[in-house]
Scaffold this active site. Structure first.
Site, mmCIF file in Angstrom:
data_model
loop_
_atom_site.group_PDB
_atom_site.id
_atom_site.type_symbol
_atom_site.label_atom_id
_atom_site.label_comp_id
_atom_site.label_asym_id
_atom_site.label_seq_id
_atom_site.Cartn_x
_atom_site.Cartn_y
_atom_site.Cartn_z
ATOM 1 N N ASP A 157 0.869 -1.158 0.000
ATOM 2 C CA ASP A 157 0.000 0.000 0.000
ATOM 3 C C ASP A 157 0.917 1.222 0.000
ATOM 4 O O ASP A 157 2.101 1.105 0.298
ATOM 5 C CB ASP A 157 -0.847 -0.068 1.281
ATOM 6 C CG ASP A 157 -1.696 1.153 1.453
ATOM 7 O OD1 ASP A 157 -2.217 1.646 0.454
ATOM 8 O OD2 ASP A 157 -1.840 1.616 2.592
ATOM 9 N N LYS A 158 0.411 2.359 -0.355
ATOM 10 C CA LYS A 158 1.286 3.528 -0.328
ATOM 11 C C LYS A 158 1.080 4.364 0.921
ATOM 12 O O LYS A 158 1.969 4.509 1.741
ATOM 13 C CB LYS A 158 1.066 4.397 -1.564
ATOM 14 C CG LYS A 158 2.012 5.573 -1.637
ATOM 15 C CD LYS A 158 1.681 6.500 -2.771
ATOM 16 C CE LYS A 158 0.430 7.303 -2.491
ATOM 17 N NZ LYS A 158 0.616 8.302 -1.440
ATOM 18 N N THR A 159 -0.147 4.880 1.049
ATOM 19 C CA THR A 159 -0.395 5.827 2.124
ATOM 20 C C THR A 159 -0.306 5.116 3.465
ATOM 21 O O THR A 159 -0.979 4.113 3.676
ATOM 22 C CB THR A 159 -1.784 6.446 1.960
ATOM 23 O OG1 THR A 159 -1.930 6.803 0.604
ATOM 24 C CG2 THR A 159 -1.948 7.649 2.838
ATOM 25 N N ARG A 189 3.080 18.047 -2.783
ATOM 26 C CA ARG A 189 1.727 18.166 -3.336
ATOM 27 C C ARG A 189 1.321 19.627 -3.280
ATOM 28 O O ARG A 189 1.461 20.258 -2.248
ATOM 29 C CB ARG A 189 0.775 17.352 -2.482
ATOM 30 C CG ARG A 189 0.553 15.979 -2.997
ATOM 31 C CD ARG A 189 -0.847 15.553 -2.781
ATOM 32 N NE ARG A 189 -1.120 15.133 -1.417
ATOM 33 C CZ ARG A 189 -1.347 13.874 -1.072
ATOM 34 N NH1 ARG A 189 -1.290 12.935 -1.963
ATOM 35 N NH2 ARG A 189 -1.656 13.564 0.157
ATOM 36 N N ASP A 209 -4.516 6.153 -4.498
ATOM 37 C CA ASP A 209 -4.132 7.506 -4.838
ATOM 38 C C ASP A 209 -4.028 7.693 -6.345
ATOM 39 O O ASP A 209 -4.101 6.754 -7.117
ATOM 40 C CB ASP A 209 -2.790 7.803 -4.183
ATOM 41 C CG ASP A 209 -2.871 9.065 -3.367
ATOM 42 O OD1 ASP A 209 -3.681 9.931 -3.739
ATOM 43 O OD2 ASP A 209 -2.129 9.177 -2.390
ATOM 44 N N ARG A 215 -5.252 4.235 -8.192
ATOM 45 C CA ARG A 215 -6.709 4.357 -8.232
ATOM 46 C C ARG A 215 -7.377 2.989 -8.137
ATOM 47 O O ARG A 215 -8.341 2.706 -8.839
ATOM 48 C CB ARG A 215 -7.139 5.042 -9.538
ATOM 49 C CG ARG A 215 -6.943 6.536 -9.512
ATOM 50 C CD ARG A 215 -8.163 7.216 -8.952
ATOM 51 N NE ARG A 215 -7.960 8.627 -8.784
ATOM 52 C CZ ARG A 215 -8.049 9.245 -7.613
ATOM 53 N NH1 ARG A 215 -8.316 8.558 -6.518
ATOM 54 N NH2 ARG A 215 -7.893 10.524 -7.513
ATOM 55 N N LYS A 245 -7.312 -4.490 -5.112
ATOM 56 C CA LYS A 245 -6.022 -4.854 -4.530
ATOM 57 C C LYS A 245 -5.966 -6.366 -4.334
ATOM 58 O O LYS A 245 -4.977 -7.018 -4.669
ATOM 59 C CB LYS A 245 -5.827 -4.165 -3.178
ATOM 60 C CG LYS A 245 -5.540 -2.686 -3.292
ATOM 61 C CD LYS A 245 -5.253 -2.084 -1.921
ATOM 62 C CE LYS A 245 -4.961 -0.603 -2.026
ATOM 63 N NZ LYS A 245 -4.625 0.001 -0.750
#
EC number: 7.6.2.1
Lengths: 371, 1131
Positions: B412-414, B605, B680, B760, B766
């Site tokens: 996962d990223k966040t 960002r 994201d 996205r 996932k």
């Protein structure tokens, strides 16, 4: 409904940050580190951190090649010693089954003959060094068969008279002889070897008996621990065996096995003990007597000998053979060429292997200690 | 109310789904003792609120546990063997030889289960005895959770956990709104709101609360308990009217009441009927490939054993047919049965005799070793994070060796790669860039600001000076816009002198916090006003309109009336969107564009902030338009957000976790394919990919349209693939999934590429991606994540790792391993995983070797003993061999062994590839191991037989020779296998050998023989030199071969290390870290802010629900608090 999928917001993260902010620069009063907050910190020990002091031997060529060489040399040494030791042992072996008509015991090999005696004559051209051991050997006899092995009653053999009346089921089918319990019961006892031997030196036409010593031929633990005669009844062993039958194949009951020596009777008869100790293989030999007494304590001198055999035990029916073996012993027991040769072979293999490795090593030299 | 008659009447009129009936307060009518009575249920017994997760009671432990244990194949096999051994005709070895190890295995396992069950009991009783307030005839009484019954009215205080699924009746807040935190349910830490029915709200609010509530006699008819967390169907029948209920009226067990002083609810589902407990369904037990393979081997062993037994039985039949009849003794022993029958008996005899070749103690030892490996993971200080005082945790106790075989890492990223902490880093106001100098780390002097309490990572005193001295009106306007244009809510209470904010978007929160630190403080909001404090001056803005953020609009605006009376529209949003809506002559456009480039290079960002002055006429027109209808709203919004004047740009950093780039580059060196799956946007994900070294600066991106030519890409197998990263979005992925062959191709393509980014993607996707990889490759997948949206993926992958991050505990609860930092993954895989794999492979091979080598001897001896199933060992030797003589050294090996030190594992990450390639445990290695054990058993049997041939040495001596040789051989084998000699290894080996001699002497002792002559008949041991020479010969024969093999392996290892070293030194130049931030050719701007996929607080704000129309909340809260106090006094 929409409310259910809002993502993380800052509200409670703010609070949780308190503990996660140690590295960050915060100057507010809320964000103070608490030094006591290490309750879950793992112990810093060698064990938990997997840093135990350890020895990590590397099997490098520098160790293995000399190692193999040394092992090879040691083994060759042992092999040579065993080989020479074996070589020095004199063995005289004779098959007396009497299959062929030209053999001495041919007549006796007929199972129908009772109390048959035959004799083998042999000449010693060289002194047979003492102490000389006399063995009998059987082949194709499966003493190591499982059913044969379990067909005995350990309680009975340890002198427990309760089992004289009710022998263990494991003795089947040799438990009762027409209703009377057999003692000693079981196939092992029943099939006891019953040939007997006498050795004579032929001196000027007369037979000079060579004294055969039957004492101490059995396994020490068998004689002293495992086998026990039943308590004597009125001083008599025969009375202790009262109410029991002899094994069906036996000529005499257990308490009359050795008429010459009253103490060598019952379960303490050494021939019985030797027989009851199972052989490892279908071809085996068992110690019969030792020649340790009188003129022959130093060995059998050069001369002619006659071995008188009381031939009782049938083996031809199952393709077995009977042998009589005269042998002397060294530190390693009887003659055993196998061990010596095996050691020599392995020792040479080691040396060959170390040489091969040396060549390989020399060819593809690996830098030592780089890793 | 509770009478049966009524029930049936209600039954007739209620809708189909309403089969669950709850009557409020009906204990009044029963008039019985407090607890039992109000079972106002029909059809079936409803659960008590007590949870019971433990399985055993004193009575049921033994039968249940044994039942569970005998479901294992190995255990049932040995039980059958024990039963067979009770048949005298085939009992080749006595029953205790098998029963003894079996009992030990069963009892060790039983103890383990028992202790786990006791722990569950403790946690159950802890939960069950939590306090809660229940309405009784005597008013609210504090009882324990387990005492709550259906139909009870409960009072929940602030920060209390809700004990059962409740229908919210009313709360102390306006409109009976109440806020709950659902971290334990879906892992989200943000607040959600629940609202009571207006009828219950208006009718049941009273002071004191008991009065109205105790007379409440509503009747809830709803669906039966189920596991759907997000839906609820039911009706409330009260005072002759029906009110429809849905999930917004329900408080679920496990939620925590926040920001609400008091909430009153009616228990609908209790105990195991609660939705959350219905959800804690079947635990999927994951098994590793190694274990599966080994299970197959065990079954193979059993089949081979049966086959061998058949062959031996044939041999036995032939022997009985040809040899026995001639031999009086043997034919008599046969007892007149036919050779076929005797062969049949011999079959069972051999099954029993060869059964020790089944590794009975393997499974329990395997489990114990896994537990130790898990403990070692938890004990590792390098994986302990002091900041939140959390060590690593292995929740699943059976996956350790698979950690050493991971081929695909899905992250996962966040919150996983990034900290999920957004920091206001830089800004550009009127073309001036602030906070650009990264080395200037002096904290700002904010002592003048009473509202400041830290949290700012912005270091530019110039801006502060300009603000304080009020030199720059544009920067003031910029901050005013930050403090007004958002949907953040402020906490109504002051917490330690500071204000807490609550936002749907972490970006917004970061901006509002930054504004607060710089002196523009957002204080509170009502439905139509905003109160701020600008440099100590409290201002009240009237909120006229709020145009909320959506992912289409990518901007949000507020229209406010300033205290002075002027109207202003503040707007913030993605740069593209804002820049095209500016006035034509808006200043600073070029400098802002430059600033945007700079910010993008720094991986920040950005958001553009703009303002527009609005006239009263315009506002009137819009208002009329707004009231007209939905259809025009979008267009109207577009009209309002035009002619903007650019104020500036904010730049927010999505911080990477510590050590993430290093960890990822190590993992990539280890040959692990790293895929990042994120909800994201593409730009964000790609930027994070660059900054965490997932993508090299010179990597080509394969994205978007390129996938149209996927066919071409795949066929054309060009080498430069290694420098390609696939970037794919959820939509494209969904298209791919539809065509199965595309999926295979996609995975094949991805495997050749450097890395894959999926942007996205939904939580479901996932998991789909994980399934795709599992389907099309054989490699082990590991999913790592921190949020509830990763749970799916974590559960689907071979190994799931949860990060104890800020997003609640849901990921951790479902994970197999829990870590505090992403960078710990490197150590978990490369060190613990590699070691576990190495150790467990060695352990399994050795275990297989030692059990089979020792048991197969009987086959060979059968050829010399007339296939009579004669054991070649003393009967006691067989169980002791398994339990005592050989069990300890191999356990030490499996716990302490290291091929390379931890530092080495991390340095030569390529060593990890042995696990991915399954070098150490494959059918080939197993076959080799089995062949070796067959060979060993042959040597063990034949060499002593050769030495004993035609000698006077007996069976007992042979048995001891072979047994001693076997013990020595397997001990020497473990000595050769052990490369890491700790004191424990040495002690274990010495102890095992000592045990062999001591136990042998005991078993052969006179005392035992005198007591039980039939069971201890091996009295007396030969010390004949031939015996020792034979033992030496046999063991050294085997030893030399083993050394030879080991040494060849060593050569290989040294060779491999050499190669690694060379590769490593070649790779060094590329490993040089790029200084500072990242630089690359095409700068990709990414602007916008992370917004939740659902709606924010916008609706709540504009609808005014839950916001105090005019009055601040303090009074109400005080009143409620007083009320509580009074209640407490009364009680």
């Amino acid at each position: 409904m929409a409310a259910s999928c809002w993502p993380a917001s800052g509200f409670y993260r703010e609070k949780k940050r308190n503990c996660s902010a140690r590295t960050a620069i915060f100057d507010g009063g809320m964000m103070k580190n608490k030094e006591g907050e290490v309750a879950n910190r793992p112990d810093n020990t060698a064990f938990t951190q997997q840093r135990l002091p350890a020895w990590q031997p590397m099997l490098s060529a520098g160790i293995v090649i000399p190692g193999f060489l040394v092992i090879g040399l040691v083994f060759i040494g042992i092999g040579v010693a065993l080989f020479l030791g074996s070589q020095s042992i004199q063995v005289l072996e004779s098959d007396y089954t009497g299959l062929n008509s030209n053999t001495p015991c041919y007549e006796c090999s007929d199972a129908s003959k009772k109390n048959c005696t035959c004799s083998i004559e042999f000449t010693l051209t060289k002194q047979f060094d003492g102490p000389v051991f006399l063995y009998y050997g059987l082949s194709n006899f499966f003493q190591n068969h499982r059913k044969y092995g379990v067909s005995r009653d350990y309680y009975q053999l340890s002198g427990d008279t309760a089992y004289f009346k009710n022998p263990s089921d494991s003795c089947s089918p040799y438990i009762y002889d027409s209703g009377v319990p057999i003692v000693p019961c079981g196939a092992a006892a029943n099939s006891m070897f019953n040939d007997s031997f006498r050795l004579y030196q032929l001196v000027g036409g007369t037979k000079k008996p060579v004294p055969l010593d039957g004492k101490g031929i059995s396994w020490w633990t068998d004689y002293n621990i495992v086998f026990r005669n039943p308590p004597l009844v009125n001083g008599s062993l025969a009375a202790a065996f009262n109410g029991t039958a002899k094994p069906v194949n036996w000529a005499k009951p257990a308490y009359e096995l050795d008429t010459s020596d009253p103490s060598n009777n019952g379960f303490m008869n050494e021939d019985f003990l030797v027989w009851m100790r199972r052989a490892a293989l279908p071809d085996f030999r068992k110690l019969y007597r030792r020649i340790t007494q009188g003129d022959y304590a130093a060995g059998l001198p050069v001369g002619n000998y006659s071995l008188e055999i009381s031939y009782n035990y049938p083996v031809i029916g199952f393709g077995g053979r009977k042998k009589i073996v005269l042998s002397n012993v060294s530190w390693m027991g009887g003659k055993n060429m196998f061990l010596g040769v095996a050691y020599l072979v392995i020792g040479s293999l080691c040396i060959v292997m170390s040489l091969v490795m040396l060549i390989v090593y020399a060819k593809y030299k690996f830098p030592e200690g780089d890793s | 109310m509770c009478q049966k008659k009524k029930f049936t009447m209600v039954l007739l009129i209620k809708p189909m789904y309403n089969t669950w009936e709850v009557k409020a307060n009906c204990h009044h009518f029963h008039g019985q003792l407090r607890r039992k009575p109000f079972r106002c249920f029909r059809q079936r017994r409803n659960a008590e609120n007590a949870v019971r997760s433990y399985r055993y009671t004193v009575l049921t432990f033994l039968p249940l546990n044994l039942y569970e244990q005998f479901q294992r194949f190995a255990n049932i096999f040995f039980l059958l063997v024990v039963i067979l051994q009770c048949v005298p005709a085939i009992a080749t070895i006595p029953w205790y030889t098998t029963l003894l190890p079996l009992i030990i295995v069963l009892s060790v396992r039983g103890m383990k289960d028992l202790s786990a069950d006791l722990a569950r009991r403790r946690s159950d009783s802890q939960i069950n005895s939590r306090p809660c307030d229940v309405l009784t005839p005597a008013g609210f009484t504090t009882l324990q959770w387990k005492d709550v019954c259906i139909g009870d009215v409960l009072r929940i205080h602030k920060d209390q956990i809700i004990p059962a699924d409740l229908l919210l009746l009313c709360s102390s807040e306006p409109h009976s709104l109440c806020y709950v935190e659902t971290a334990d349910i879906d892992g989200e830490t943000n607040l959600k709101y629940r609202q009571a029915l207006s009828i219950t709200h208006s009718e049941l609010i009273s002071d004191p609360a008991e009065e109205a509530l105790s007379t409440f006699d509503g009747n809830v008819l709803c669906e039966n308990p189920n596991n759907r967390l997000y839906s609820f169907k039911g009706d409330l029948y009260w005072r002759g009217k029906t009110h429809r209920l849905d999930i917004e009226h329900i408080l679920l067990r496990g939620m925590v009441l926040r920001n609400t002083d008091c909430a009153y609810g009616l228990a609908i589902y209790t105990g195991s009927d609660c939705k959350i407990l219905r959800n804690s369904g079947q635990v999927i037990v994951k098994k590793t490939q190694v274990e599966k393979d080994f299970n197959r081997v065990v079954i193979g062993i059993v089949l081979t054993l049966l086959l061998v037994a058949v062959l031996m039985a044939v041999g036995s039949g032939l022997f009985e047919y040809r040899v026995s009849p001639k031999m009086e003794v043997l034919s008599a022993l046969g007892g007149g049965s036919t050779p076929v029958y005797r062969g049949f008996l011999a079959f069972w005899g051999y099954v029993i005799l060869l059964s020790p070749s089944m590794p009975i103690a393997l499974y329990i030892t395997f489990e114990m070793i896994h537990v130790v490996h898990c403990l070692l993971i938890g004990w590792d200080l390098h994986m302990y994070w002091a900041n939140n005082d959390t060590p690593a945790q292995a929740r699943s106790k059976s996956l350790n060796e698979e950690l050493g075989q991971v081929g695909h890492l899905l992250s996962d990223k966040t919150g996983t790669l990034t900290q999920n902490r957004l920091i206001f880093r830089q800004c550009c106001i009127a073309g001036d860039i602030y906070g650009l100098l990264p080395h200037q780390k002096l904290p700002l002097d904010l002592s003048w600001n009473p509202y400041s309490y830290g949290g700012l990572h912005f270091h530019d005193q110039r801006l502060v000076d300009r603000l304080v001295k009020q030199q720059c009106p544009q920067s003031q306007e910029f901050l005013t816009s930050l403090v007004l244009c958002h949907t953040v809510m402020s906490d109504t209470t002051f917490f330690a002198g500071t204000i807490r904010y609550q936002a749907a978007s972490p970006d917004e929160e970061a901006l509002v916090v930054a504004a607060r630190e710089l002196g523009w403080v957002f204080l509170s909001r009502t439905r139509d006003s905003l109160t701020i404090n600008a440099l100590g001056q409290t201002l009240n803005y009237e909120l006229l309109a709020l145009l909320d953020f959506t992912s289409d609009r990518r901007r949000m605006s507020v229209l406010v009336r300033e205290p002075g009376g002027g109207l202003k529209l503040y707007c913030k949003g993605a740069d593209v969107v804002i820049l095209e809506r500016l006035q034509k002559d808006s200043p600073h456009q070029e400098s802002t564009a430059r600033a945007l480039e700079i910010f993008a290079q720094g991986c920040l960002r950005t958001l553009c902030v703009a303002v527009r002055t609005v006239t009263e006429q315009q506002w009137q027109k819009w208002r009329d338009g707004l009231q007209e209808g939905e259809a025009l709203v979008e267009e109207l919004h577009g009209r309002m957000e035009r002619e903007l004047m650019l104020l500036g740009v904010t730049a927010i950093e999505d911080r990477l976790q510590d050590g993430v780039p290093e960890a990822i580059s190590s993992l990539r060196q280890a040959g692990i394919k790293v895929w990042v799956l994120t909800g994201d946007k593409t730009e964000t994900a790609v930027n994070v990919g660059y900054s965490c070294r997932l993508i090299d600066p010179d990597t080509n991106l394969l994205q978007g349209e390129d996938f149209k030519d996927l066919d071409v890409w795949c066929i054309d197998n060009r080498p430069p693939w290694s420098k390609v990263t696939v970037v794919i979005t959820g939509h494209q992925l969904a298209d791919l999934m539809e065509e199965p062959e595309w999926g295979a191709r996609f995975v094949a393509l991805s495997n050749q590429c450097q890395s894959v980014l999926c942007c996205r993607v939904t939580p479901g996707q996932k998991a789909e991606v994980v399934r795709l990889i599992r389907k099309h490759t054989s490699s082990v997948t590991l999913a790592i994540g921190d949020g509830a949206n990763d749970v799916n993926m974590i559960k689907t992958a071979h190994i799931g790792v949860g990060l104890c991050g800020v997003e609640g505990s849901q990921a951790v609860q479902n994970a197999d391993f829990a870590l505090s930092q992403f960078s710990f993954l490197c150590r978990l895989l490369l060190v613990h995983g590699h070691w576990s794999y190495y150790r467990i492979c060695k352990f399994l091979h050795y275990f297989l070797f030692k059990t089979t080598a020792f048991a197969l001897v009987h086959i060979w001896f059968g050829f010399f003993s007339g296939f009579s199933a004669q054991p070649l060992y003393e009967t006691w030797f067989i169980p002791f061999y398994t339990i005592a003589y050989t069990s300890m050294p191999v356990q030490c090996l499996a716990i302490f062994e290291q091929d390379v030190s931890a530092e080495g594992c991390l340095r030569w990450a390529a060593l990890y590839k042995t696990g991915q390639r399954r070098d150490l445990f494959s059918p080939a290695t197993l076959a080799a191991s089995l062949l070796y054990s067959v060979y060993t058993s042959l040597v063990l049997c034949l060499l002593p037989l050769g030495a004993f041939h035609s000698t006077a040495l007996d069976y007992q001596t042979l048995a001891i020779t072979v047994a001693t040789s076997a013990v020595f051989t397997v001990t020497i084998e473990i000595i050769i296998q052990t490369r890491y000699w700790t004191k424990y290894n040495i002690a274990a080996i010495c102890l095992s050998l000592a045990l062999y001699f001591i136990l042998t002497l005991i078993v052969h002792s006179k005392i035992l023989h005198d007591k039980l002559p039939a069971d201890f008949y091996f009295t007396g041991t030969s010390l004949n030199p031939v015996v020792w020479l034979t033992i030496l010969l046999t063991t050294s024969f085997l030893f030399l071969l083993a050394v030879h093999c080991a040494e060849r392996k060593m050569f290989q290892l040294a060779f491999l290390l050499l190669i690694f070293l060379q590769v490593h030194s070649m790779m060094l130049p590329t490993q040089v870290r790029r200084p500072g931030g990242f630089r690359r050719g095409g700068v990709l701007r990414h602007s916008s802010y992370a917004m939740s996929q659902g709606a924010g607080f916008g609706r709540l704000i504009t609808s005014g629900t839950g916001l105090h129309a005019t009055a601040p909340a303090q009074e109400g809260a005080e009143a409620a608090a007083n009320g509580t106090k009074e209640n407490n006094d009364k009680l």
